[in-house]
Design a protein around this motif. Structure first.
Motif, PDB file in Angstrom:
ATOM      1  N   SER A   6       0.845  -1.191   0.000  1.00  0.00           N
ATOM      2  CA  SER A   6       0.000   0.000   0.000  1.00  0.00           C
ATOM      3  C   SER A   6       0.873   1.230   0.000  1.00  0.00           C
ATOM      4  O   SER A   6       1.603   1.489   0.938  1.00  0.00           O
ATOM      5  N   GLY A   7       0.789   1.996  -1.066  1.00  0.00           N
ATOM      6  CA  GLY A   7       1.542   3.240  -1.174  1.00  0.00           C
ATOM      7  C   GLY A   7       0.591   4.393  -1.336  1.00  0.00           C
ATOM      8  O   GLY A   7      -0.593   4.272  -1.072  1.00  0.00           O
ATOM      9  N   SER A  10      -6.725   5.751  -3.559  1.00  0.00           N
ATOM     10  CA  SER A  10      -7.823   4.885  -3.986  1.00  0.00           C
ATOM     11  C   SER A  10      -8.773   4.606  -2.828  1.00  0.00           C
ATOM     12  O   SER A  10      -9.985   4.626  -2.988  1.00  0.00           O
ATOM     13  N   SER A  11      -8.223   4.359  -1.655  1.00  0.00           N
ATOM     14  CA  SER A  11      -9.051   4.107  -0.470  1.00  0.00           C
ATOM     15  C   SER A  11      -9.865   5.339  -0.107  1.00  0.00           C
ATOM     16  O   SER A  11     -11.028   5.235   0.277  1.00  0.00           O
ATOM     17  N   ALA A  12      -9.252   6.512  -0.207  1.00  0.00           N
ATOM     18  CA  ALA A  12      -9.952   7.760   0.112  1.00  0.00           C
ATOM     19  C   ALA A  12     -11.101   8.001  -0.865  1.00  0.00           C
ATOM     20  O   ALA A  12     -12.194   8.418  -0.467  1.00  0.00           O
ATOM     21  N   GLU A  21     -18.499   5.631  -0.974  1.00  0.00           N
ATOM     22  CA  GLU A  21     -19.361   4.837  -0.097  1.00  0.00           C
ATOM     23  C   GLU A  21     -20.130   5.726   0.876  1.00  0.00           C
ATOM     24  O   GLU A  21     -21.305   5.486   1.161  1.00  0.00           O
ATOM     25  N   THR A  22     -19.462   6.758   1.377  1.00  0.00           N
ATOM     26  CA  THR A  22     -20.117   7.686   2.298  1.00  0.00           C
ATOM     27  C   THR A  22     -21.251   8.409   1.595  1.00  0.00           C
ATOM     28  O   THR A  22     -22.371   8.515   2.120  1.00  0.00           O
ATOM     29  N   TRP A  23     -20.967   8.914   0.394  1.00  0.00           N
ATOM     30  CA  TRP A  23     -21.997   9.610  -0.371  1.00  0.00           C
ATOM     31  C   TRP A  23     -23.158   8.679  -0.678  1.00  0.00           C
ATOM     32  O   TRP A  23     -24.326   9.042  -0.499  1.00  0.00           O
ATOM     33  N   GLU A  24     -22.871   7.468  -1.124  1.00  0.00           N
ATOM     34  CA  GLU A  24     -23.938   6.534  -1.469  1.00  0.00           C
ATOM     35  C   GLU A  24     -24.801   6.229  -0.246  1.00  0.00           C
ATOM     36  O   GLU A  24     -26.027   6.183  -0.327  1.00  0.00           O
TER      37      GLU A  24
END
Length: 155
Positions: free
Chosen positions: A2-3, A9-11, A17-20
Motif C-alpha cells: 500500500s503506497g 484509492s481508499s480515500a 461509499e459515504t456519499w452513497e
C-alpha cells in the motif's frame, strides 16, 4: 503493498461509499415520508415550493430563486407553480424593480396549508429519526451534513 496510490484509492472509495450511504438513507426516509399522511393533500414537490416561500424573509421570491432551492428543472417548476397558482396557493406579482420580473408569494390559503402539512411532516420525521438515532447522534449528523453542505457551497 500500500503506497500513495493505494491511499488515494481508499480515500476515493470511502468518499463514494459515504456519499452513497447518505444518498440512499435520504431516499429511504423521503419514500417513507412521501407515503405518509402529511402528503395526501399535496405532493411533496409542491409542498417544497410552499415551504421555500414560507422561509423567505420578504415572503416573495423570483422563480429562479426558488429553482435554486428545490430539486426540479426550470420547466417542471414553472408547470408546478402554474398548478399551485390555479389552486390559489401562490400568487404572482410584478417585481417593483423590474417590470418584466415576476415574484411569487404564498396566498393566505397557501400559508395555512403549508403550516398544516408542515406540522404533520415534522411529527412524521421525528417518528422515523428518533428511534434510529439518539439526540447526540442527531446533533452530530446535523453538524456533519451542514459541514459538507458548506464545503460544497464554497467550491
Amino acid at each position: 503493498m500500500s503506497g500513495p496510490a493505494g491511499t488515494a484509492s481508499s480515500a476515493v472509495r470511502l468518499a463514494a461509499e459515504t456519499w452513497e450511504s447518505l444518498f440512499r438513507s435520504q431516499v429511504a426516509v423521503m419514500r417513507k415520508l412521501q407515503s405518509g399522511p402529511a402528503f395526501k393533500t399535496l405532493p411533496v414537490k409542491e409542498y417544497d415550493v410552499l415551504f421555500t416561500l414560507s422561509r423567505c424573509p420578504s415572503g416573495q421570491l423570483r422563480l429562479n430563486e426558488i429553482n435554486d432551492k428545490v430539486l426540479l428543472s426550470q420547466s417542471s417548476l414553472s408547470r408546478l407553480v402554474d398548478r399551485l397558482e390555479k389552486r390559489g396557493l401562490v400568487e404572482r406579482t410584478t417585481a417593483p424593480d423590474d417590470g418584466r420580473g415576476v415574484l411569487l408569494a404564498l396566498t393566505e390559503a397557501g400559508s395555512e396549508l403549508q403550516k398544516s402539512i408542515g406540522r404533520e411532516h415534522v411529527r412524521d420525521i421525528a417518528t422515523l429519526v428518533a428511534p434510529a438515532l439518539t439526540a447526540d447522534e442527531q446533533r452530530e449528523l446535523l453538524r456533519l451534513t451542514e459541514k459538507l453542505r458548506a464545503s460544497v457551497a464554497g467550491h
